[in-house]
Design a protein around this motif. Structure first.
Motif, PDB file in Angstrom:
ATOM      1  N   GLY A   1       0.796  -1.215   0.000  1.00  0.00           N
ATOM      2  CA  GLY A   1       0.000   0.000   0.000  1.00  0.00           C
ATOM      3  C   GLY A   1       0.834   1.272   0.000  1.00  0.00           C
ATOM      4  N   ARG A   2       2.124   1.146  -0.169  1.00  0.00           N
ATOM      5  CA  ARG A   2       3.008   2.309  -0.196  1.00  0.00           C
ATOM      6  C   ARG A   2       3.197   2.781  -1.630  1.00  0.00           C
ATOM      7  NH1 ARG A   2       8.494   1.015   2.410  1.00  0.00           N
ATOM      8  NH2 ARG A   2       8.649   3.299   2.379  1.00  0.00           N
ATOM      9  N   SER A   3       3.599   4.029  -1.777  1.00  0.00           N
ATOM     10  CA  SER A   3       3.829   4.548  -3.113  1.00  0.00           C
ATOM     11  C   SER A   3       5.133   4.001  -3.676  1.00  0.00           C
ATOM     12  CB  SER A   3       3.894   6.078  -3.092  1.00  0.00           C
ATOM     13  OG  SER A   3       5.111   6.526  -2.509  1.00  0.00           O
ATOM     14  N   ILE A   4       5.186   3.933  -5.003  1.00  0.00           N
ATOM     15  CA  ILE A   4       6.406   3.453  -5.667  1.00  0.00           C
ATOM     16  C   ILE A   4       7.583   4.368  -5.345  1.00  0.00           C
ATOM     17  CG2 ILE A   4       7.484   3.252  -7.942  1.00  0.00           C
ATOM     18  CD1 ILE A   4       4.835   2.035  -8.911  1.00  0.00           C
ATOM     19  N   GLY A   5       7.344   5.675  -5.315  1.00  0.00           N
ATOM     20  CA  GLY A   5       8.419   6.616  -4.998  1.00  0.00           C
ATOM     21  C   GLY A   5       8.990   6.396  -3.617  1.00  0.00           C
ATOM     22  N   ASP A   6       8.125   6.153  -2.635  1.00  0.00           N
ATOM     23  CA  ASP A   6       8.602   5.896  -1.277  1.00  0.00           C
ATOM     24  C   ASP A   6       9.467   4.645  -1.228  1.00  0.00           C
ATOM     25  OD1 ASP A   6       7.384   8.109  -0.255  1.00  0.00           O
ATOM     26  OD2 ASP A   6       5.692   7.055   0.646  1.00  0.00           O
ATOM     27  N   ILE A   7       9.018   3.599  -1.913  1.00  0.00           N
ATOM     28  CA  ILE A   7       9.748   2.330  -1.901  1.00  0.00           C
ATOM     29  C   ILE A   7      11.112   2.481  -2.569  1.00  0.00           C
ATOM     30  CG2 ILE A   7       9.777  -0.020  -2.847  1.00  0.00           C
ATOM     31  CD1 ILE A   7       6.728  -0.052  -2.428  1.00  0.00           C
ATOM     32  N   THR A   8      11.143   3.121  -3.734  1.00  0.00           N
ATOM     33  CA  THR A   8      12.421   3.224  -4.450  1.00  0.00           C
ATOM     34  C   THR A   8      13.377   4.168  -3.729  1.00  0.00           C
ATOM     35  OG1 THR A   8      11.468   4.912  -5.919  1.00  0.00           O
ATOM     36  CG2 THR A   8      11.423   2.631  -6.681  1.00  0.00           C
ATOM     37  N   ASP A   9      12.875   5.269  -3.187  1.00  0.00           N
ATOM     38  CA  ASP A   9      13.744   6.193  -2.447  1.00  0.00           C
ATOM     39  C   ASP A   9      14.334   5.507  -1.214  1.00  0.00           C
ATOM     40  OD1 ASP A   9      13.293   8.206  -4.256  1.00  0.00           O
ATOM     41  OD2 ASP A   9      11.875   9.310  -2.991  1.00  0.00           O
TER      42      ASP A   9
END
Length: 465
Positions: A88-96
């Motif tokens: 449920g997390r954003s892709i940007g949060d995960i990649t950062d």
């Protein structure tokens, strides 16, 4: 200006050949980086350490301002999409977050940051332009919202991996799809649904395939021809084979990578690392257990990159002991030893360079030792010891043991008493038992001495009293 000569193992020719830069004033390296959705496992560190060693050597021999090193981040991928959907997390949060983890872990292993660390999502326009060019020249085609590379349009396909197309079809998991003209054709662009990241393109809203990103980023940052491209040998097919094909077809007058450098895989205690075998762990797992990054790096460098590397606890303990001894004699003001440089210039022979470090250590030349180790990315000053003498027993401990325990000194005194009384069988029994617990004992002119490693298991010590 004459510069030192180096030899490298070129995967394309399967031979060790002299390395001749395309431009001695502008040496260019590309390493395929991680897909950023999870922690880097231990095997991921091997090609990073290999290319860091190469980067350091080339900077030493040619000048830091003459070497450009690119390592990418794949931040658009179905694994990332799946992780975002599951958490449920954003892709940007995960990649950062994952990029931050990666930097911290690779930094801890003594790796320099590359000159450029491009993210795939920053080069979508360059990928689309390259695909358009491939379609215009007949090397690719559009079908059902996809763009695909036509493998039979590149006569040399399979040259890098040494496989025939028939062997590839038989041995690979080839996706059979109605929009493919040939089963071996691979995706350059694919459609995205409303819940998947996508960009507008001539073929509809979509996202790039895996391989096109590295071709586009290496061309943008290094040019259509550059010196060295690398990665683990598991990337040779299909990733690097496909990169080579599309890049050579996109720029037929260029040569893409002059040298292909691939490292062999990692084993753990003699077995392939696997979650099902219970021997799968990340770089962070080891660091959090108290294994210094310098120790991990030393173990990796102790095996030539062209051979499978076996990580064992015994190797880590031995490496830590060696580095602690070297730290005690390290001094400032030295320069790298000529024999160390000679070993590294011979196909990055790090094991040979480490053998020379052992030789230097025997001479007591701490300044040359420290400078030579630093060339390998080993900062031996970071290996910290405490050395405490209590009740006639010298206790040498690493950071994992903050204070020597009474039980440690009691067991060492017991071992020493058995030796003094010539009860050598009993003394040897204690010595071997201590080794299994992560301690080594010896007699010195100042009295008994015990060295405690990070694998020390205090819970089992009382059984020896």
């Amino acid at each position: 200006m004459d510069r030192p000569q180096m030899r490298l193992r070129n995967s394309m020719t399967r031979t060790v050949v002299p390395f001749v830069p395309l431009d001695p004033e502008n040496l260019r390296l590309y390493l395929c980086g991680p897909t950023v959705y999870d922690r880097a496992h231990l095997g991921n560190a091997r090609n990073v350490i290999l290319f860091d060693l190469l980067f350091r050597l080339l900077r030493h021999d040619h000048g830091a301002d003459r070497v450009t090193y690119v390592r990418n981040f794949t931040d658009v991928d179905d694994k990332i999409n799946a992780r975002a959907a599951a958490t449920g997390r954003s892709i940007g949060d995960i990649t950062d977050e994952t990029i931050g983890w990666y930097h911290a872990d690779m930094d801890a292993l003594g790796n320099l940051r590359p000159t450029h660390e491009p993210r795939a999502t920053e080069y979508i326009a360059e990928m689309i332009a390259m695909i358009e060019g491939l379609i215009a020249s007949g090397h690719a085609y559009a079908a059902e919202g996809h763009a695909l590379f036509s493998v039979d349009s590149f006569a040399e396909y399979g040259k890098l991996s040494g496989r025939s197309v028939d062997d590839m079809i038989a041995g690979a998991r080839v996706e059979v799809a109605p929009y493919k003209r040939d089963p071996m054709d691979f995706v350059l662009w694919k459609p995205s649904d409303a819940g998947t990241p996508g960009w507008d393109s001539p073929w509809g809203r979509g996202r790039p395939g895996w391989h096109i990103e590295c071709s586009a980023m290496s061309k943008a940052l290094l040019g259509p021809s550059f010196d060295i491209h690398g990665g683990g040998n598991d990337l040779m097919f299909p990733h690097h084979e496909n990169e080579l094909a599309q890049s050579c077809c996109a720029d037929p007058d260029a040569g893409f990578a002059q040298v292909w450098l691939h490292n062999e895989m990692l084993l753990v205690e003699g077995r392939k690392m696997s979650k099902s075998l219970g021997n799968f762990f990340t770089v962070r797992d080891l660091l959090d257990k108290g294994v210094p990054g310098e120790v991990i790096r030393f173990v990796f460098l102790s095996t030539h990159y062209s051979k499978p590397m076996d990580w064992t606890d015994a190797k880590a303990r031995e490496a830590e002991g060696t580095l602690r001894k070297w730290r005690a004699m390290a001094a400032d003001g030295g320069t790298p030893d000529a024999a160390v440089l000679t070993a590294l210039r011979d196909d990055l022979n790090a094991p040979g360079a480490i053998a020379e470090l052992h030789r230097i250590a025997k001479t007591g030349d701490g300044a040359t030792l420290a400078a030579s180790a630093a060339l390998l990315g080993l900062n031996i000053e970071k290996i910290v010891n405490s050395r405490i003498v209590l009740d006639g027993v010298t206790v040498i401990a690493s950071l994992a043991v903050s204070q020597p325990q009474d039980d440690v000194r009691a067991v060492v005194r017991k071992w020493s008493e058995f030796r003094d009384n010539r009860e050598f069988v009993a003394a040897d029994h204690i010595r071997k038992a201590l080794l299994e617990l992560g301690m080594s004992v010896r007699v010195t002119s100042a009295g008994p001495e015990v060295e405690i490693s990070r694998s020390y298991d205090a819970s089992k010590l009382k059984g020896l009293l």
